[in-house]
Design a protein around this motif. Structure first.
Motif, PDB file in Angstrom:
ATOM      1  N   ARG A   1      12.625 -21.461  34.875  1.00 17.38           N
ATOM      2  CA  ARG A   1      12.266 -20.215  34.185  1.00 17.38           C
ATOM      3  C   ARG A   1      13.301 -19.184  34.588  1.00 17.38           C
ATOM      4  O   ARG A   1      13.276 -18.643  35.686  1.00 17.38           O
ATOM      5  N   GLU A   2      14.288 -18.930  33.695  1.00 20.71           N
ATOM      6  CA  GLU A   2      15.382 -18.049  34.072  1.00 20.71           C
ATOM      7  C   GLU A   2      15.004 -16.557  33.912  1.00 20.71           C
ATOM      8  O   GLU A   2      15.626 -15.683  34.508  1.00 20.71           O
ATOM      9  N   ASP A   3      13.982 -16.296  33.116  1.00 16.07           N
ATOM     10  CA  ASP A   3      13.515 -14.910  32.919  1.00 16.07           C
ATOM     11  C   ASP A   3      12.871 -14.399  34.204  1.00 16.07           C
ATOM     12  O   ASP A   3      11.785 -14.834  34.595  1.00 16.07           O
ATOM     13  N   GLU A   4      13.606 -13.479  34.963  1.00 15.90           N
ATOM     14  CA  GLU A   4      13.172 -13.012  36.280  1.00 15.90           C
ATOM     15  C   GLU A   4      11.781 -12.354  36.234  1.00 15.90           C
ATOM     16  O   GLU A   4      10.996 -12.435  37.190  1.00 15.90           O
ATOM     17  N   SER A   5      11.470 -11.672  35.071  1.00 13.07           N
ATOM     18  CA  SER A   5      10.232 -10.893  35.018  1.00 13.07           C
ATOM     19  C   SER A   5       8.991 -11.778  34.890  1.00 13.07           C
ATOM     20  O   SER A   5       7.909 -11.404  35.313  1.00 13.07           O
ATOM     21  N   ALA A   6       9.155 -12.947  34.282  1.00  8.81           N
ATOM     22  CA  ALA A   6       7.992 -13.807  34.064  1.00  8.81           C
ATOM     23  C   ALA A   6       7.573 -14.505  35.356  1.00  8.81           C
ATOM     24  O   ALA A   6       8.415 -14.795  36.201  1.00  8.81           O
ATOM     25  N   ALA A   7       6.322 -14.758  35.435  1.00  5.27           N
ATOM     26  CA  ALA A   7       5.828 -15.424  36.641  1.00  5.27           C
ATOM     27  C   ALA A   7       6.103 -16.925  36.540  1.00  5.27           C
ATOM     28  O   ALA A   7       6.172 -17.485  35.439  1.00  5.27           O
ATOM     29  N   LEU A   8       6.334 -17.580  37.686  1.00  3.18           N
ATOM     30  CA  LEU A   8       6.613 -19.020  37.691  1.00  3.18           C
ATOM     31  C   LEU A   8       5.333 -19.804  37.537  1.00  3.18           C
ATOM     32  O   LEU A   8       4.333 -19.520  38.184  1.00  3.18           O
ATOM     33  N   LEU A   9       5.350 -20.758  36.649  1.00  4.79           N
ATOM     34  CA  LEU A   9       4.208 -21.661  36.540  1.00  4.79           C
ATOM     35  C   LEU A   9       4.336 -22.711  37.640  1.00  4.79           C
ATOM     36  O   LEU A   9       5.425 -22.923  38.180  1.00  4.79           O
ATOM     37  N   PRO A  10       3.248 -23.412  37.959  1.00  6.46           N
ATOM     38  CA  PRO A  10       3.352 -24.443  39.017  1.00  6.46           C
ATOM     39  C   PRO A  10       4.399 -25.496  38.644  1.00  6.46           C
ATOM     40  O   PRO A  10       4.459 -25.945  37.502  1.00  6.46           O
ATOM     41  N   GLY A  11       5.263 -25.833  39.607  1.00  2.00           N
ATOM     42  CA  GLY A  11       6.291 -26.860  39.350  1.00  2.00           C
ATOM     43  C   GLY A  11       7.578 -26.286  38.808  1.00  2.00           C
ATOM     44  O   GLY A  11       8.608 -26.945  38.785  1.00  2.00           O
ATOM     45  N   GLU A  12       7.578 -25.014  38.398  1.00  2.00           N
ATOM     46  CA  GLU A  12       8.795 -24.402  37.866  1.00  2.00           C
ATOM     47  C   GLU A  12       9.610 -23.754  38.980  1.00  2.00           C
ATOM     48  O   GLU A  12       9.112 -23.489  40.059  1.00  2.00           O
ATOM     49  N   SER A  13      10.931 -23.573  38.641  1.00  2.00           N
ATOM     50  CA  SER A  13      11.761 -22.871  39.617  1.00  2.00           C
ATOM     51  C   SER A  13      12.636 -21.863  38.892  1.00  2.00           C
ATOM     52  O   SER A  13      12.689 -21.848  37.665  1.00  2.00           O
ATOM     53  N   ARG A  14      13.375 -21.016  39.660  1.00  2.91           N
ATOM     54  CA  ARG A  14      14.199 -19.979  39.055  1.00  2.91           C
ATOM     55  C   ARG A  14      15.568 -20.519  38.606  1.00  2.91           C
ATOM     56  O   ARG A  14      16.174 -19.974  37.695  1.00  2.91           O
TER      57      ARG A  14
END
Ligand code: ADP
Ligand code: MG
Lengths: 310, 408
Positions: free
Chosen positions: B162-175
């Motif tokens: 998830r490259e969008d810094e503002s959005a919250a990470l879902l489980p299993g996702e990374s930046r």
């Protein structure tokens, strides 16, 4: 030792050997005399098991050449008409090879080789290639190679052909020595003198047939023991001459032979002076005189109507 | 029946005469090496580099970009095939035809818009034409599948970022997608398959990679045959000068004589082949494969066939000149048709069939199989049998003619 009966060998339609028969006793030197193409080599080839006979039989030492060739081969030594040598090798290597082929080795082989080199008078040149040798040297080596394994029977097929008189003399001497030592020899030649000089018995062969066979003396007896005297006599004198000489005991007037008057005389040398004086008395010259002693040439001429060296 | 003393004396005589003649050494050893060297240099490595003759995998890729490069990267530098990348389209029928005629082992079509479709996240179809009977073709497929799997895995992994810094990470996702971590996990698979492909299916393909692998053995066969055929005149000379008549009239049997001549010729052939094999391996680094028995058999049979042919020629030729002429003609024809001068693999099929019926063709094919495919005696047996048959026929004819023609 050798029995030949009605031997026939054909090449296609040519009957190269056409029913010849003869036998050779142990230790005998038998001469097979005949002009080129008479069938001498063919006969030798059959006796050497190199050619199968087309008819008749031949046996050597009791073994048939067709039935038991390998037994025959063990008895014989052959000296072909050609120089059957390895010319790129020295005499000694040639002899060594044939010696080894016959199962000799070591000291026995060395001694035998030296003995044969001595016999052939080639000790000096034994290390040189055969191709550098003179005709006579090659012929002598060709001969002793056939002796390496001390065969009981030796076939010599024109062993003196193509060399000078002196070299020939040495080979004939060598053969005389050999035959004195109990070796059975068949010697073929188209040289009458050789057969006369060497052989005990002679067979005269022509166009594949044996035209005469026997001891040298027997054969000459067949021609008669008279000298043939021939000379030029003008036709006009023939009757006169016949009257004068036909009454004599020591000669027979046989008539005109090949354009000349011929007389057969028991002793030509004694008759000639009489002939000379008769001619002189008639005012004629004794011209184109020929005196022929009885020999095989005469025999051959009588038998075949051809000279030996035609 | 056979007398070894006689054999020994006959063989010794022959060898003595050949080795005494210095000029024969030129043809025995020097010329073969010169020819091997020259022709090896001339033809060089086939196709350049050791991969020169590898089966070709055609890649039709009109488009380009990092995506295509990374897809093809694992197919680069493979031991079983080489890549041939084209950026023009080639019609499918052409490709199929090439595949049928073994000009290529596989063909991969990458559409021009491959990169874009990947970006769209729509499925990107790749088409592969291949031949399941071939090791190289199968390998192309396996390696390609692995490359596609890897590409798909990377694409799947990227979806977890998830490259969008503002959005919250879902489980299993990374930046961020960590390339190094992916590589580590990719290289350490939990489950893997060790499948083995058997290589025998590749037989119709040309297995040699360097000219010297053909030229070396080809000139050994050629010069062994030529030297022995040229020495047939010695036997003719022996017939003419009657030394053969002397031999035939001696205590030696026909079998002794034929064997004597045969073994002498065979020894010469073996000495020649042996020295040349060693020289070739030293000079050109030639490796004759894994089957020592196969190598020994092919050398023995080659020398045997040549020696028997030489006796037969010596028995039939009417003169030494005829023996030379006939010997040269036979040697040259056997060499050309049997594929000694150029590999049989490049001539039309019916010429291959004729070539492989000849002893030269059989011998060189055995060498190719030994060197290029690592065959053993079992796989070589049909060809070895062919050579044996030639040998038996030739030696029987020679035996039959020898005594009959002893008198020239
Ligand atoms: N291999 C052969 N083929 C055909 N004819 C031959 C052969 N050998 C010899 N002849 C013929 O046989 C006859 C006898 O020859 P040959 O025995 O050599 O005579 P010689 O040795 O008495 O001179 C000759 O007419 C010859 O041409
Ligand atoms: Mg003769």
């Amino acid at each position: 030792m050798i029995q030949i009966e009605n031997l026939v060998k054909k090449f296609g339609s040519i009957r190269a050997v056409d029913g010849i028969s003869f036998s050779v006793q142990k230790g005998e030197l038998f001469g097979l005399l005949g002009p080129n193409g008479a069938g001498k080599t063919t006969t030798i080839n059959v006796l050497s098991t190199l050619l199968p006979p087309d008819g008749g039989t031949a046996s050597i030492g009791g073994y048939d050449v067709a039935g038991d060739p390998s037994a025959v081969r063990r008895l014989i030594g052959i000296v072909p008409q050609e120089i059957a040598l390895y010319q790129d090798l020295p005499a000694r290597d040639n002899l060594n090879f044939w010696g080894r082929l016959y199962g000799m080795s070591g000291k026995a082989l060395r001694m035998r080789v030296e003995e044969l080199l001595e016999m052939a008078d080639l000790r000096q040149q034994a290390g040189q290639k055969v191709e550098t040798y003179s005709g006579g040297m090659k012929r002598r080596l060709n001969l002793v190679v056939g002796l390496i394994h001390a065969p009981e029977v030796l076939y010599l097929d024109e062993p003196t052909v193509g060399i000078d008189a002196q070299a020939r003399g040495r080979i004939l001497e060598l053969i005389k020595e050999l035959s004195g030592s109990g070796l059975t020899v068949i010697y073929t030649t188209h040289y009458l003198e050789e057969a006369e000089h060497l052989c005990d018995r002679i067979g005269v062969i022509d166009r594949g047939s044996m035209v005469a066979l026997g001891d040298k003396e027997e054969l000459i007896d067949q021609v008669g023991d008279q000298d043939h005297i021939r000379f030029h006599l003008p036709t006009a004198r023939i009757d006169e001459f016949t009257r004068a000489f036909s009454g004599r005991q020591d000669c027979v007037v046989s008539g005109v032979v090949r354009g000349k008057m011929e007389l057969l005389a028991t002793d030509g040398a004694r008759l000639l002076p009489d002939l000379q004086s008769w001619m002189t008395a008639q005012g004629e010259q004794l011209e184109q005189l020929e005196v022929e002693r009885p020999n095989l040439e005469t025999l051959y001429l009588n038998l075949t109507g051809r000279g030996l060296r035609e | 029946m056979i007398n070894f003393g006689i054999l020994r004396s006959l063989v010794a005589l022959r060898l003595l005469r050949i080795l005494r003649d210095r000029t024969s050494l030129i043809w025995l050893l020097i010329m073969p090496m010169v020819f091997s060297f020259l022709m090896g240099q001339l033809m060089g490595d086939w196709g350049g580099g050791s991969a020169g003759s590898l089966p070709r995998c055609l890649v039709v890729a009109p488009g380009s970009g990092a995506e295509v490069d990374s897809l093809l990267a694992p197919l680069q530098d493979n031991a079983k095939f080489r890549l041939d990348r084209r950026d023009t389209t080639i019609a499918e029928e052409v490709v199929r035809d090439w595949l049928d005629r073994s000009r290529i082992t596989a063909a991969l079509y990458i559409p021009a818009d491959f990169a874009e479709t990947l970006g769209d996240s729509t499925a990107a179809p790749l088409r592969l034409f291949y031949d399941s009977d071939r090791l190289s073709s199968q390998t192309v497929r396996t390696v390609l599948e692995e490359s596609i799997l890897r590409g798909n895995a990377i694409a799947a992994a990227r979806r977890l970022v998830r490259e969008d810094e503002s959005a919250a990470l879902l489980p299993g996702e990374s930046r961020a997608f960590d390339e190094a971590t992916f590589e580590r996990w990719w290289n350490d698979p939990r489950v893997f398959l060790e499948a083995e492909t058997l290589g025998r299916v590749e037989t119709e393909e040309f297995a040699l990679t360097r000219a010297s692998q053909h030229v070396g053995p080809a000139y050994i066969i050629f010069f062994v045959l030529m030297f022995l055929m040229m020495s047939a005149k010695e036997l003719v000379a022996e017939r003419k000068d009657r030394t053969l008549a002397r031999l035939v009239a001696s205590r030696a049997s026909t079998l002794d004589l034929v064997l004597g001549y045969f073994l002498a010729g065979m020894s010469v052939g073996l000495i020649q082949a042996g020295i040349l094999l060693v020289l070739n391996s030293l000079a050109f680094g030639l490796d004759y494969g894994d089957s020592v028995a196969g190598l020994v058999l092919v050398v023995l049979l080659t020398a045997g066939v040549a020696s028997a042919a030489s006796i037969l020629l010596g028995c039939v030729a009417r003169s030494t000149a005829q023996a030379d002429g006939l010997g040269m003609a036979v040697t040259m024809t056997m060499a050309a048709v049997g594929g000694l001068w150029w590999p049989l693999e490049i001539v039309p099929e019916f010429m291959q069939t004729i070539g492989k019926a000849l002893p030269t063709g059989q011998a060189i094919t055995i060498f190719h199989d030994l060197i290029g495919r690592g065959y053993g005696v079992a796989e070589l047996s049909p060809l070895l049998l062919g050579l044996t048959l030639w040998f038996v026929v030739l030696i029987s004819l020679a035996t039959w003619r020898l005594r009959r023609h002893a008198l020239g």
